[in-house]
Design a protein around this motif. Structure first.
Motif, PDB file in Angstrom:
ATOM      1  N   ALA A  14       0.941  -1.098  -0.006  1.00 53.10           N
ATOM      2  CA  ALA A  14       0.051   0.037  -0.065  1.00 53.10           C
ATOM      3  C   ALA A  14       0.883   1.248  -0.113  1.00 53.10           C
ATOM      4  O   ALA A  14       1.851   1.450   0.722  1.00 53.10           O
ATOM      5  CB  ALA A  14      -0.980  -0.041   1.318  1.00 53.10           C
ATOM      6  N   GLY A  15       0.617   2.116  -0.930  1.00 55.08           N
ATOM      7  CA  GLY A  15       1.321   3.418  -0.904  1.00 55.08           C
ATOM      8  C   GLY A  15       2.443   3.625  -1.910  1.00 55.08           C
ATOM      9  O   GLY A  15       2.807   4.549  -2.554  1.00 55.08           O
ATOM     10  N   ASP A  16       2.472   2.290  -2.676  1.00 56.75           N
ATOM     11  CA  ASP A  16       3.424   2.113  -3.775  1.00 56.75           C
ATOM     12  C   ASP A  16       2.863   2.551  -5.062  1.00 56.75           C
ATOM     13  O   ASP A  16       1.680   2.793  -5.045  1.00 56.75           O
ATOM     14  CB  ASP A  16       4.106   0.562  -4.015  1.00 56.75           C
ATOM     15  CG  ASP A  16       4.912   0.193  -2.820  1.00 56.75           C
ATOM     16  OD1 ASP A  16       5.211  -0.925  -2.832  1.00 56.75           O
ATOM     17  OD2 ASP A  16       5.440   1.126  -2.005  1.00 56.75           O
ATOM     18  N   SER A  17       3.889   2.562  -5.948  1.00 58.59           N
ATOM     19  CA  SER A  17       3.372   3.040  -7.361  1.00 58.59           C
ATOM     20  C   SER A  17       3.590   1.785  -8.420  1.00 58.59           C
ATOM     21  O   SER A  17       4.584   1.243  -8.129  1.00 58.59           O
ATOM     22  CB  SER A  17       4.128   4.139  -7.940  1.00 58.59           C
ATOM     23  OG  SER A  17       3.833   5.375  -7.122  1.00 58.59           O
ATOM     24  N   ARG A  67      -5.028   9.690  -8.417  1.00 57.41           N
ATOM     25  CA  ARG A  67      -4.020   8.635  -8.333  1.00 57.41           C
ATOM     26  C   ARG A  67      -3.514   7.695  -9.420  1.00 57.41           C
ATOM     27  O   ARG A  67      -2.380   7.634  -9.603  1.00 57.41           O
ATOM     28  CB  ARG A  67      -4.558   7.523  -7.166  1.00 57.41           C
ATOM     29  CG  ARG A  67      -4.890   7.972  -5.704  1.00 57.41           C
ATOM     30  CD  ARG A  67      -5.408   6.984  -4.993  1.00 57.41           C
ATOM     31  NE  ARG A  67      -6.580   6.118  -5.371  1.00 57.41           N
ATOM     32  CZ  ARG A  67      -6.191   4.856  -5.644  1.00 57.41           C
ATOM     33  NH1 ARG A  67      -5.158   4.114  -5.294  1.00 57.41           N
ATOM     34  NH2 ARG A  67      -7.243   3.966  -5.927  1.00 57.41           N
ATOM     35  N   SER A  84      -0.353   5.399  -8.762  1.00 56.49           N
ATOM     36  CA  SER A  84       0.205   5.787  -7.804  1.00 56.49           C
ATOM     37  C   SER A  84      -0.446   5.516  -6.112  1.00 56.49           C
ATOM     38  O   SER A  84      -2.002   5.331  -6.253  1.00 56.49           O
ATOM     39  CB  SER A  84       0.737   7.438  -7.661  1.00 56.49           C
ATOM     40  OG  SER A  84       1.204   7.459  -8.914  1.00 56.49           O
ATOM     41  N   SER A  85       0.046   5.831  -5.182  1.00 56.49           N
ATOM     42  CA  SER A  85      -0.722   5.690  -3.748  1.00 56.49           C
ATOM     43  C   SER A  85      -1.678   4.329  -3.901  1.00 56.49           C
ATOM     44  O   SER A  85      -2.895   4.508  -3.772  1.00 56.49           O
ATOM     45  CB  SER A  85      -1.532   6.969  -3.540  1.00 56.49           C
ATOM     46  OG  SER A  85      -0.721   8.191  -3.365  1.00 56.49           O
ATOM     47  N   LYS A  87      -3.584   1.183  -2.901  1.00 62.60           N
ATOM     48  CA  LYS A  87      -4.569   0.822  -1.935  1.00 62.60           C
ATOM     49  C   LYS A  87      -4.826  -0.667  -1.932  1.00 62.60           C
ATOM     50  O   LYS A  87      -4.821  -1.160  -3.179  1.00 62.60           O
ATOM     51  CB  LYS A  87      -5.668   1.691  -1.621  1.00 62.60           C
ATOM     52  CG  LYS A  87      -5.758   3.132  -1.861  1.00 62.60           C
ATOM     53  CD  LYS A  87      -6.922   3.759  -1.771  1.00 62.60           C
ATOM     54  CE  LYS A  87      -6.951   5.233  -1.727  1.00 62.60           C
ATOM     55  NZ  LYS A  87      -8.099   5.957  -1.926  1.00 62.60           N
ATOM     56  N   ASP A  90      -7.447  -1.758  -4.612  1.00 64.55           N
ATOM     57  CA  ASP A  90      -6.954  -1.618  -6.103  1.00 64.55           C
ATOM     58  C   ASP A  90      -6.753  -3.058  -6.610  1.00 64.55           C
ATOM     59  O   ASP A  90      -6.430  -3.287  -7.707  1.00 64.55           O
ATOM     60  CB  ASP A  90      -5.787  -0.586  -6.314  1.00 64.55           C
ATOM     61  CG  ASP A  90      -5.952   0.740  -6.080  1.00 64.55           C
ATOM     62  OD1 ASP A  90      -5.178   1.501  -5.363  1.00 64.55           O
ATOM     63  OD2 ASP A  90      -7.296   1.087  -6.405  1.00 64.55           O
TER      64      ASP A  90
END
Length: 126
Positions: A14-17, A67, A84-85, A87, A90
């Motif tokens: 989580a938070g990765d791209s 995002r 990006s960002s 969750k 996703d």
């Protein structure tokens, strides 16, 4: 006959791209709307993003707006989805798609797209 092949999926936190690619084969790629959709287990296919033939107009689903970014390189017959960002929600199989009719404008409706790739899995861990 148009063929689409997605790549770039994987397991991230989580938070990765992550950037997905969709390479198209077939003539006149640069004339067609391209779309990205996703489907999680037990859920309906969901619209993610779409791009007009020239990349000028882009549309996004509410859950990814701000995002994700769709872009395309018509010289390389490739459309991208920069995520990006990320969750956990996703997490899904991501598909690219294109309509048969070059006059089809970008749309959120899966039925408007005639050609689909095989999908690439994106898994976001919490």
């Amino acid at each position: 006959q148009v063929q689409l092949k997605e790549s770039g999926g994987g397991l991230v936190q989580a938070g990765d791209s992550l950037r997905l690619s969709c390479e198209a084969s077939g003539p006149m790629f640069s004339s067609y709307t391209m779309g990205w959709f996703r489907q999680a287990p037990g859920k309906e296919r969901e619209f993610v993003a779409s791009s007009s033939w020239d990349g000028v107009n882009a549309y996004y689903g509410d859950s990814v707006k701000g995002r994700f970014t769709i872009s395309r390189d018509n010289a390389e017959n490739t459309v991208y989805l920069q995520m990006s960002s990320l969750k956990p929600e996703d997490t899904a199989v991501y598909y690219c798609a294109t309509p048969r009719n070059p006059l089809t404008i970008p749309t959120t409706i899966p039925a408007a797209y005639d050609y689909w790739g095989q999908g690439t899995q994106v898994t976001v861990s919490s």
